[in-house]
Design a protein around this motif. Structure first.
Motif, mmCIF file in Angstrom:
data_model
loop_
_atom_site.group_PDB
_atom_site.id
_atom_site.type_symbol
_atom_site.label_atom_id
_atom_site.label_comp_id
_atom_site.label_asym_id
_atom_site.label_seq_id
_atom_site.Cartn_x
_atom_site.Cartn_y
_atom_site.Cartn_z
ATOM 1 N N ASP A 29 0.837 -1.197 0.000
ATOM 2 C CA ASP A 29 0.000 0.000 0.000
ATOM 3 C C ASP A 29 0.870 1.244 0.000
ATOM 4 N N LEU A 30 0.257 2.366 -0.353
ATOM 5 C CA LEU A 30 0.929 3.663 -0.284
ATOM 6 C C LEU A 30 0.596 4.363 1.025
ATOM 7 N N TYR A 31 1.623 4.988 1.616
ATOM 8 C CA TYR A 31 1.506 5.686 2.892
ATOM 9 C C TYR A 31 2.092 7.088 2.754
ATOM 10 N N VAL A 32 1.794 7.935 3.716
ATOM 11 C CA VAL A 32 2.385 9.265 3.789
ATOM 12 C C VAL A 32 2.801 9.546 5.228
ATOM 13 N N ALA A 33 3.946 10.198 5.383
ATOM 14 C CA ALA A 33 4.428 10.645 6.694
ATOM 15 C C ALA A 33 4.668 12.151 6.624
ATOM 16 N N GLU A 34 4.544 12.814 7.759
ATOM 17 C CA GLU A 34 4.693 14.270 7.810
ATOM 18 C C GLU A 34 5.926 14.643 8.626
ATOM 19 N N MET A 35 6.633 15.682 8.144
ATOM 20 C CA MET A 35 7.781 16.198 8.885
ATOM 21 C C MET A 35 7.293 16.942 10.132
ATOM 22 N N LYS A 36 7.788 16.538 11.305
ATOM 23 C CA LYS A 36 7.375 17.167 12.558
ATOM 24 C C LYS A 36 8.250 18.380 12.873
ATOM 25 N N SER A 37 7.904 19.112 13.902
ATOM 26 C CA SER A 37 8.616 20.346 14.256
ATOM 27 C C SER A 37 10.062 20.090 14.658
ATOM 28 N N ASP A 38 10.369 18.861 15.112
ATOM 29 C CA ASP A 38 11.747 18.533 15.495
ATOM 30 C C ASP A 38 12.534 17.922 14.341
ATOM 31 N N SER A 39 11.999 18.066 13.107
ATOM 32 C CA SER A 39 12.650 17.597 11.875
ATOM 33 C C SER A 39 12.756 16.082 11.773
ATOM 34 N N THR A 40 11.861 15.365 12.462
ATOM 35 C CA THR A 40 11.772 13.919 12.310
ATOM 36 C C THR A 40 10.438 13.599 11.632
ATOM 37 N N TRP A 41 10.370 12.418 11.025
ATOM 38 C CA TRP A 41 9.161 12.009 10.332
ATOM 39 C C TRP A 41 8.209 11.298 11.291
ATOM 40 N N GLY A 42 6.921 11.585 11.169
ATOM 41 C CA GLY A 42 5.932 10.940 12.015
ATOM 42 C C GLY A 42 4.547 11.028 11.408
ATOM 43 N N ASP A 43 3.526 10.706 12.200
ATOM 44 C CA ASP A 43 2.138 10.757 11.783
ATOM 45 C C ASP A 43 1.926 9.959 10.486
ATOM 46 N N ILE A 44 2.409 8.725 10.476
ATOM 47 C CA ILE A 44 2.331 7.881 9.286
ATOM 48 C C ILE A 44 0.885 7.432 9.068
ATOM 49 N N LYS A 45 0.399 7.611 7.847
ATOM 50 C CA LYS A 45 -0.982 7.255 7.528
ATOM 51 C C LYS A 45 -1.042 6.466 6.227
ATOM 52 N N ASN A 46 -1.886 5.437 6.228
ATOM 53 C CA ASN A 46 -2.230 4.743 4.993
ATOM 54 C C ASN A 46 -3.096 5.690 4.155
ATOM 55 N N LEU A 47 -2.843 5.767 2.851
ATOM 56 C CA LEU A 47 -3.580 6.709 2.008
ATOM 57 C C LEU A 47 -5.020 6.281 1.738
ATOM 58 N N GLY A 48 -5.400 5.109 2.185
ATOM 59 C CA GLY A 48 -6.806 4.743 2.179
ATOM 60 C C GLY A 48 -7.323 4.138 0.885
ATOM 61 N N PRO A 49 -8.599 3.729 0.891
ATOM 62 C CA PRO A 49 -9.172 2.967 -0.220
ATOM 63 C C PRO A 49 -9.377 3.753 -1.503
ATOM 64 N N LYS A 50 -9.345 5.089 -1.459
ATOM 65 C CA LYS A 50 -9.468 5.850 -2.696
ATOM 66 C C LYS A 50 -8.205 5.735 -3.550
ATOM 67 N N ILE A 51 -7.091 5.419 -2.899
ATOM 68 C CA ILE A 51 -5.825 5.280 -3.626
ATOM 69 C C ILE A 51 -5.347 3.835 -3.626
ATOM 70 N N ASN A 52 -5.371 3.175 -2.490
ATOM 71 C CA ASN A 52 -4.894 1.800 -2.401
ATOM 72 C C ASN A 52 -5.960 0.788 -2.819
ATOM 73 N N SER A 53 -5.486 -0.389 -3.230
ATOM 74 C CA SER A 53 -6.376 -1.450 -3.690
ATOM 75 C C SER A 53 -6.036 -2.745 -2.961
ATOM 76 N N THR A 54 -6.725 -3.809 -3.317
ATOM 77 C CA THR A 54 -6.420 -5.119 -2.740
ATOM 78 C C THR A 54 -5.222 -5.767 -3.431
ATOM 79 N N GLY A 55 -4.671 -5.103 -4.426
ATOM 80 C CA GLY A 55 -3.497 -5.608 -5.130
ATOM 81 C C GLY A 55 -2.221 -4.968 -4.653
#
Length: 211
Positions: free
Chosen positions: A97-123
């Motif tokens: 699946d495709l995911y997205v993470a956001e740059m936090k205020s301390d310059s580390t990556w976090g808040d990882i989210k699956n992009l959901g069924p509008k973008i991802n599929s069962t394949g």
């Protein structure tokens, strides 16, 4: 001139899937250099930066990499969002699946989210690439409804910043075989991709571009 990037970047294991970041002095890539306790190797994301004319020692995306397989990353033009593929995760709709993470205020990556069924599929969904404005996401998928084995798809954000349902990029780009690895150039309006289905083909997979 073909130059090996050397031991600071490469390992004795598989290193592949390089892409330029939001600036020319940043490169992201996938590596199987991390060994699991059972002796197998995990796919993880790494990056290297150009410093004083030399690429720095590759470093892992510490908060992104997990016991699952991560790879095929791209960064938004403002450097605030990292899009990547994660495979075999229990929260995934398919095997990758495709995911997205956001740059936090301390310059580390976090808040990882699956992009959901509008973008991802069962394949299989992987190889994300953003346009300059960050409102269109290209990726590769072998989902039902493709023209061939795998196609290039894209999704667009609406005016509220919500990703809309992914659409097939159409038969000019996609064929009855495989199209993968889309890369939208970060300076020009050119989409590069790899295919083994177009008539003019020199080998198993060739690189093509669409303006």
């Amino acid at each position: 001139i073909l130059l090996n990037m050397g031991d600071d970047v490469n390992s004795r294991k598989e290193d592949y899937g390089p892409t330029v970041g939001h600036t020319d002095d940043l490169m992201l890539f996938t590596s199987k250099r991390n060994e699991k306790s059972d002796g197998s190797y995990n796919e993880d994301l790494f990056y290297t930066t150009m410093m004083e004319g030399r690429w720095s020692a590759a470093a892992p995306f510490a908060n992104i990499n997990s016991t699952y397989n991560e790879g095929s990353a791209c960064i938004s033009g403002d450097g605030k969002f990292l899009f990547f593929s994660r495979c075999n995760s229990p929260d995934g709709a398919g095997n990758c699946d495709l995911y997205v993470a956001e740059m936090k205020s301390d310059s580390t990556w976090g808040d990882i989210k699956n992009l959901g069924p509008k973008i991802n599929s069962t394949g299989w969904d992987s190889h994300p690439s953003l346009t300059h404005s960050g409102d269109t996401l290209f990726f590769a998928s072998n989902r039902a409804g493709s023209f061939g084995l795998s196609d290039i798809f894209f999704a667009v954000k609406d005016k509220n910043g919500v990703w809309q349902k992914a659409m097939n990029a159409g038969p000019i780009i996609n064929t009855v075989n495989s199209e993968v690895s889309p890369f939208f150039h970060h300076s020009f309006n050119v989409l590069y991709f790899s295919s083994n289905g177009h008539p003019l083909n020199f080998g198993e997979f060739d690189i093509y571009k669409s303006n």
